[in-house]
Design a protein around this motif. Sequence first.
Motif, PDB file in Angstrom:
ATOM      1  N   SER A   1      -0.437   2.640   1.968  1.00  0.00           N
ATOM      2  CA  SER A   1      -0.302   1.076   2.171  1.00  0.00           C
ATOM      3  C   SER A   1       0.543   0.933   3.737  1.00  0.00           C
ATOM      4  O   SER A   1       1.093   1.844   4.169  1.00  0.00           O
ATOM      5  CB  SER A   1       0.442   0.194   1.218  1.00  0.00           C
TER       6      SER A   1
ATOM      7  N   ARG B   1      -4.499   0.588  -1.432  1.00  0.00           N
ATOM      8  CA  ARG B   1      -4.145  -0.461  -0.905  1.00  0.00           C
ATOM      9  C   ARG B   1      -4.252  -0.058   0.898  1.00  0.00           C
ATOM     10  O   ARG B   1      -4.082  -1.057   1.730  1.00  0.00           O
ATOM     11  CB  ARG B   1      -2.626  -0.672  -1.241  1.00  0.00           C
TER      12      ARG B   1
ATOM     13  N   ASP C   1      -5.433  -3.267   2.815  1.00  0.00           N
ATOM     14  CA  ASP C   1      -4.360  -3.866   3.838  1.00  0.00           C
ATOM     15  C   ASP C   1      -5.086  -4.121   5.043  1.00  0.00           C
ATOM     16  O   ASP C   1      -4.404  -5.168   5.991  1.00  0.00           O
ATOM     17  CB  ASP C   1      -3.131  -2.963   4.084  1.00  0.00           C
TER      18      ASP C   1
END
Length: 498
Positions: A244, A342, A346
């Motif tokens: 992430s 993620r 993101d």
Amino acid sequence: MVRAPDPQHRESNTPLVVQGEGLTNDGLIPQIFSSMPALNEAASYLAQTTSYITGCFSDYSVEHSPRHFEASETHALELVDFPSGDTDASSSTEIEHIPSNRIHLTSVESSNASTSAPPHMHDEITRSSGSSALIESNRTGQSRISIFQSLIDRARRTVRGSADDIGWLQCDPGMPPVEDGTERFLEILDNIKHGVHKLPNSVVYLLIPGLFSNHGPLYFVSTKVSFSKMGLACHIAKIHSEASVEKNARELKEYIEEIYWGSNKRVMLLGHSKGGVDAAAALSLYWSDLKDKVAGLALAQSPYGGTPIASDLLREGQLGDYVNLRKLTEILICKVIKGDMRALEDLTYERRREFLKEHHLPKEVPIVSFRTEAGISPAVLATLSHVAHAELPLVAPAGESRKLPVVMPLGAAMAACAQLLQVRYGEKSDGLVTCRDAEVPGSVVVRPKRKLDHAWMVYSSLNDDLSEGDAFQVCEALLTLLVEIGQKKMHELAMKDE
């Protein structure tokens, strides 16, 4: 009534793509199919018909449902309370006071009275039944309208996609404006091609790779080798590219501090694709710890505002819903390469909006953003990118192992994606990131006219025109421009202090 379009009218008189107007036809169906006027007219006709039908149903349900519902509820209460209350009380009183020889007659009379209802009670029963039927019909109609409207909304989301999100950074009044540095960049690049190199060795250069870089052995390698030959300290950040943004930001913060403490030199950052987003997040989240350790940041082809590829893949009602592409992507990232979903989430517009709303880039840090447009000509389909080396078991006469270059048609893939974004949204891109989303607010933006796809910056092509500059020369020019901007900012701050 809604009138169908004239079949003899082959083309629409209104433009199919209107700048500054995301929706037409009362905001239901966007006109984005610029090459298919027939489909556009069909969508417009469907929108008008849907609006008319929905309006008819909604007017009927709103006008008649509440009144009949209240009436039926009142009548139902009367029918329930009258027999159960009064009849039971009168029957019990009569049984206690009437003589035994008249019990049979009283029972017959009471039964006859109960079977023969007054006329007004029949009217109430009839009205109650009609009201109940009307309520049931209205509820069924409302349910059908709700289902029909949800289908229309889903179709609209599918058609619109990311049309309302692309370039949102330029539309946000709270974002600072950008400055065009293309002309100065081209001057620096021309000097570099003629052997004039001005990058100082007083800083350490940190190259930050993007998504899936862990699986590309030659990612940024040519740039690092070139810098090392010039006597410059250069490193490639060893981070988990499929993690992430916030996790990589924390790792980059520690990486920068380690370099600074080991060399006593400030660090100049160059991030490509998601690497630029990770680096910007590190400065936004940990600037109090890094302000004396970072000399500047250059973002090359980074989806700072987001990317339609990630949003359309993960957003409900888009391609990922219809061909299980979202599920396949999740398996690839999480199961095959052991990454974090993620990392892709993101980069969606929703996540980027949330993050940038809370975390802004520091105003005092020098920033350069580099965006490009991919070529979509047929010649691009034959472009092969050198992504790795394969060791062969054959041994050369001198005893040296032979290496076979591993190539992939990344240029063709980027050209196909760029064509898709051009047709669907009318936006120029490098294949993965649109030009407008790669321009960082408050930065000096470089907009070259040369056609460069998203993979060109880190993987050399076998048929590159070296007269226009190689990837490592472009990286050197970007960092040289960043050094000049940093010096200019330091001079301005010194003048203010005086």
